[in-house]
Design an enzyme around this catalytic site. Structure first.
Site, mmCIF file in Angstrom:
data_model
loop_
_atom_site.group_PDB
_atom_site.id
_atom_site.type_symbol
_atom_site.label_atom_id
_atom_site.label_comp_id
_atom_site.label_asym_id
_atom_site.label_seq_id
_atom_site.Cartn_x
_atom_site.Cartn_y
_atom_site.Cartn_z
ATOM 1 C CD GLU A 154 -9.433 -71.024 -30.931
ATOM 2 O OE1 GLU A 154 -10.325 -71.837 -31.286
ATOM 3 O OE2 GLU A 154 -9.687 -70.462 -29.490
ATOM 4 C CD GLU A 307 -10.357 -65.736 -30.788
ATOM 5 O OE1 GLU A 307 -11.383 -66.266 -30.256
ATOM 6 O OE2 GLU A 307 -9.840 -66.108 -31.902
#
Ligand code: GLA
Length: 661
Positions: A154, A307
């Site tokens: 991320e 995710e």
């Protein structure tokens, strides 16, 4: 190199999640093996936050423990998505390189003790990151368990330190060439901001009042490029030693820090994380919004939900539980829109540490739990969807999405605090989702020829080339809806003079906006067609367009608010205010009908999502997700691949995957 290699390697869609075995012992690993088999897990993301264990001191690596886990997973039939651990430098790193810690706009330098404590522009960090990526690739590049590389985690942090300032100046020289051009672009003639040496230029750190808008916009662009460069260094270090595909798990947050179109071009496979911010149907709508964005950033190619949370809805400082069935509904919401599987953060819920309360596939309660039973059922269902691998989604509608326009709308000093890019983007998608349309996102500069309908909800910044592209789209038969405060500034944030929006677009819309009139906070106006609106109004006149609805209030009474312009063989619509939900839904419904947009599977009531995946050889599958409380008869009854049973109606809240006739 593409995603087909991943699904070929897995023998179908991906199912699994982040696996952090270093938090557990041999007893638990044994149980993990059994439970992963039971749940039909075929992919585990390993090593995301393992830097401190992999490189306990600078330049000394310890791979033995990871060797053992990779070998164990491989023996167990679980492939590995191996991460580079660079989102969390170890304490020794920040003590050795304090200059590599991020600095906030107010000058405060962060310390370690959390994660993501680094500056992406700091040479020591960049070198250390590329080094460990290379070392991992050297060690595991052709490991039989390895299916995918997962660079970093991320990318999202920003920094305003001196390394950043130096890199920003290099980027600015490259973009503007000389200081005269930069001074012109940034409008430094105002407020005595004229620069006479590059060294005078800083990142937009804390200052007295409004930042210079050009400086702020260029900093956003620069930081995205900087992040991409950091990603590329790791990717290239890996590619030099391994032939497996490389991804990085992107966030799709409600703020804009990266040009995700650019990232989409640099990864072998787009992968994204998804955590809804609201429960119920809103969560499903958010899943669709993110999934449609992910597919679009992937250029329509298959992509991967890297995710999500089995039981996680982040809502106002609380982590709400998902309803029974949500895990399947949310996973399928992504798969329907092109994801090649569903992965979770994380496999086993942590017993200690910063995210011990975040949900997992195996919760603290263990396998005897609702969550694990739903996870196992999901694994079984996904294992039956292997034939979908490599199929893609087709949309007749696009919403325009431009990172430059988003960044531009973040600058200080706009005429209303209620102008918000993300809100506008989400509302447009939500109205289309409610209407059952399959939606792409598109960049305003790309070819739009394949779309019957295009919505431009917030194109504040619009280049001449993109304005011309939109004009061309309408002339060639497209239906375009442009919404308020669009086409207002060019790529330097310089206002368009002589009337808004930018000239070529104005021609297609058949209007000229003379003046903006933001509404007061809480003010609600009524248009001549009875619809209501807030936030914004504009004084405009038609130049060839017909007024579909007019203002009825104050100085604007009788002036056009919503217009429609036949242009070439298409239609250019302009909406100059922010319609309330029902009026906006009505408008979007009319546009879908007029543009001739068809439903993927006609005959379903509202509240049932239906998206079709297409294989290159012509096979098609309808993926259905019901948000209704009663059973819904299926227009095309058939064998449901999720359950391998014949289905003539969709149960309340139920899902189905049907081969199309
Ligand atoms: C993100 C991160 C994970 C984890 C989850 C849950 O998506 O990538 O490491 O922190 O959120 O919070």
């Amino acid at each position: 190199m593409d995603i087909h290699r991943l699904t070929d390697r897995l023998g179908g869609l991906a199912f699994g999640g982040d696996y952090n075995p270093e938090q557990w012992d041999a007893e638990v690993w044994k149980q993990d093996d059994e439970l992963m088999r039971l749940a039909k897990v075929n992919l585990a993301t390993v090593g995301v936050f393992s830097w401190a264990l992999l490189e306990p001191e600078e330049g000394r690596y310890d791979f033995a423990w990871l060797d053992a886990h990779l070998d164990r997973l491989h023996l167990n039939g679980v492939a590995v998505d191996l991460a580079t651990p660079t989102a969390s430098p170890p304490p020794w790193f920040t003590l050795a390189h304090p200059d590599a810690l991020a600095v906030r706009p107010d000058g405060l330098r962060l310390t370690h003790g959390s994660r993501d404590t680094y500056c992406l522009a700091a040479p020591a960090y960049r070198q250390a990151a590329a080094r460990i990526a290379g070392a991992l690739a050297e060690r595991y590049g052709d490991h039989p368990a390895l299916a995918l590389w997962h660079v970093h985690n991320e990318y999202a942090t920003l920094c305003w330190c001196d390394h950043t300032a130096a890199a920003f100046r290099v980027w600015l020289r490259d973009r503007h060439g000389d200081l005269d051009a930069l001074n012109h672009a940034w409008g430094t003639a105002f407020w005595s901001q004229h620069y006479t040496a590059w060294e005078q230029i800083l990142p937009p750190r804390a200052t007295q009042w409004h930042h210079n808008p050009g400086q702020a916009l260029d900093f956003s662009r620069f930081w995205s490029d900087q992040t991409l460069a950091a990603y590329r260094e790791q990717r290239d270090a890996i590619r030099a030693r391994s032939d497996r595909p490389v991804t990085t798990n992107l966030m799709l947050p409600g703020y804009q820090n990266l040009d995700l179109w650019a990232f989409g071009r640099e990864v072998d496979l787009v992968s994204v994380n998804h955590y809804p911010g609201a429960p119920g149907v809103d969560a499903a709508a958010q899943a669709a919004f993110d999934a449609d964005r992910a597919r679009s950033f992937a250029g329509g190619a298959p992509w991967l939900l890297m995710e999500s949370g089995t039981n996680t809805v982040y809502a106002g400082g609380r982590t709400l539980a998902k309803e029974p069935g949500d895990v399947l509904r949310h996973s399928l919401g992504h798969i329907a829109r092109g994801s090649e599987g569903a992965l979770f953060f994380q496999w086993r819920q942590s017993k200690a540490g910063a995210e011990q309360w975040h949900s997992a596939m195996v919760p603290h309660a263990g396998p005897d739990s609702r969550t694990f039973r739903e996870v196992t059922a999901l694994g079984e269902s996904l294992a039956r969807l292997g034939e979908l691998a490599g199929s893609t989604v087709r949309a007749e509608v696009a919403v325009l999405h431009d990172p430059d326009a988003w960044w531009a709308m973040n600058v200080d000093g706009l005429p209303s605090a209620e102008l918000d890019y993300f809100t506008a983007l989400r509302r447009a998608h939500r109205a289309l989702w409610d209407a059952g349309a399959t939606v792409d996102f598109a960049h305003p500069g790309q070819s739009l020829a394949g779309y019957r309908l295009v919505l431009a909800p917030a194109l504040f910044l619009l280049t001449d080339a993109s304005a011309e592209n939109l004009r061309h789209y309408v002339a060639g038969g497209g239906t375009l809806l442009v919404q308020h405060f669009s086409g207002v500034v060019d790529e330097h944030l310089h206002s368009r003079l002589g009337g808004y929006p930018a000239a070529p677009l104005r021609e297609a819309l058949g209007i000229r906006v003379e003046e903006y009139r933001p509404l007061a906070e809480g003010e609600r106006i009524t248009l001549s067609d009875g619809s209501t609106a807030t936030v914004w109004s504009e004084s405009l006149r038609t130049e060839g367009a017909e007024a579909v609805a007019a203002y009825t209030h104050g100085m604007l009474a009788g002036r056009p608010a919503l217009t429609r312009h036949p242009f070439g063989t298409g239609h250019g619509w302009y909406l100059s205010s922010r319609l309330d939900d029902s009026g906006y839904a009505g408008l979007v419904g009319r546009l879908l009908t007029e543009a001739g947009v068809t439903a993927g599977l006609p005959g379903l009531p509202p509240g049932v999502e239906a998206v079709t995946r297409h294989a290159p050889d012509g096979r098609r599958w309808h993926l259905l997700i019901s948000h209704r409380d009663e059973a819904v008869p299926l227009p095309e009854p058939g064998r449901d691949l999720l359950t391998d049973r014949f289905l003539s109606e969709l149960p309340p809240g139920g899902c189905a995957v049907l081969r199309a006739h």
